[in-house]
Motif scaffolding. Sequence first.
Motif, PDB file in Angstrom:
ATOM      1  N   CYS A 190      87.001 119.256  38.218  1.00  0.00           N
ATOM      2  CA  CYS A 190      86.355 120.397  38.862  1.00  0.00           C
ATOM      3  C   CYS A 190      87.408 121.473  39.089  1.00  0.00           C
ATOM      4  CB  CYS A 190      85.732 119.986  40.191  1.00  0.00           C
ATOM      5  SG  CYS A 190      85.103 121.379  41.163  1.00  0.00           S
ATOM      6  N   VAL A 192      87.951 125.274  40.799  1.00  0.00           N
ATOM      7  CA  VAL A 192      87.421 126.301  41.696  1.00  0.00           C
ATOM      8  C   VAL A 192      88.339 127.509  41.626  1.00  0.00           C
ATOM      9  CG1 VAL A 192      86.750 126.877  44.063  1.00  0.00           C
ATOM     10  CG2 VAL A 192      86.473 124.525  43.226  1.00  0.00           C
ATOM     11  N   ILE A 203      82.946 127.931  40.252  1.00  0.00           N
ATOM     12  CA  ILE A 203      83.209 126.499  40.213  1.00  0.00           C
ATOM     13  C   ILE A 203      82.698 125.966  38.882  1.00  0.00           C
ATOM     14  CG2 ILE A 203      81.060 126.027  41.483  1.00  0.00           C
ATOM     15  CD1 ILE A 203      82.492 123.593  42.711  1.00  0.00           C
ATOM     16  N   VAL A 252      80.614 124.564  49.092  1.00  0.00           N
ATOM     17  CA  VAL A 252      81.455 124.117  47.982  1.00  0.00           C
ATOM     18  C   VAL A 252      81.798 122.644  48.131  1.00  0.00           C
ATOM     19  CG1 VAL A 252      83.651 124.456  46.802  1.00  0.00           C
ATOM     20  CG2 VAL A 252      82.378 126.433  47.646  1.00  0.00           C
ATOM     21  N   ILE A 266      92.199 123.977  42.560  1.00  0.00           N
ATOM     22  CA  ILE A 266      91.755 125.227  43.180  1.00  0.00           C
ATOM     23  C   ILE A 266      92.785 126.299  42.890  1.00  0.00           C
ATOM     24  CG2 ILE A 266      91.095 126.353  45.337  1.00  0.00           C
ATOM     25  CD1 ILE A 266      90.497 123.526  46.426  1.00  0.00           C
ATOM     26  N   LEU A 280      91.138 124.829  49.853  1.00  0.00           N
ATOM     27  CA  LEU A 280      90.095 125.842  49.713  1.00  0.00           C
ATOM     28  C   LEU A 280      90.215 126.817  50.877  1.00  0.00           C
ATOM     29  CD1 LEU A 280      87.584 126.696  48.046  1.00  0.00           C
ATOM     30  CD2 LEU A 280      86.224 125.339  49.629  1.00  0.00           C
TER      31      LEU A 280
END
Length: 304
Positions: A190, A192, A203, A252, A266, A280
Amino acid sequence: MLESNASRCCVCKRGSIGFHIHHIDGHSSNTVDQNLAVLCVEDHDRHHRPDEYELLSNHLDLEPGEILRLKNSWEAFVLEAKQPDPKVLATLSCYGTAELIHSLQLVMQWPDERIEYKRSFHLLDGNLDRLTDEVFEELAAIGPRVKMAVIDQPLPVEHCPACRTGLSRTVKPALVLRLTDPTWATDSSCYVYINPVKPSLAIVFFLREREVLSGSLHLCQSKFLHNDSEGIDEPVPIQPKLSVRDQATRIVNGVIREWTPSRVLIGTGDPDEPELISGLELPKCWEVRSAKARPRSRLCNREL
């Protein structure tokens, strides 16, 4: 032939009203498997006497080409359903209210949402315990290793405006991949990206190098957090007692928890060469409240 069709008609998928082995090209001497289709007695009659039926099931004209297409599709589905890690998926939906579930529907689909099989179970046919047993018996007969997704709340009944039969629920391709691919727990990622100057973020989920799902979240007119991804277009009202950054972080975090990627990264800054950050942290441009906003939430990078 019966085994390759899971002892079901390749058109309606029923298995309890008797079968005929149909010669698709009409020549009884051509008995190769590719020319033979397993049809129930009703669909065999529909093919030979179409004028006797005002509305053919599934909106289909049972001409030779259509029967061949249905045969090939169903036999390919049954073959995939018997694999150790089948890529097809079953979905079980319930209809009614929380107080009274009046029917269930089992749908089996390809990863691209094409429905291959569906069957409804109504309360008039038995109590819910019996109907649930029948659902799992049906699934086991077609593909005992096929995973099942269960819709977690009762749904309203919707009908097709053309034939007035019930519409069926399916699962989006990205979710099918997450539920059926055994490597998701080890090879999914993932990413972000946080826009440093505007209240927006992106995302994206990957399985190895393949992009599976992408979405975005942005502050809209200082009234909504607009959550947009494949299959979801949801304006979430801002709660007055929570900071906007805290609410956005919760959204999120919820998406990441739902999709359970093995790695989360991230970044922020230059979108072409973003700088990785440890958590985040949303910039101040997300806030529409005064300095009383709550402390910022954090989501640490993690790698399993």
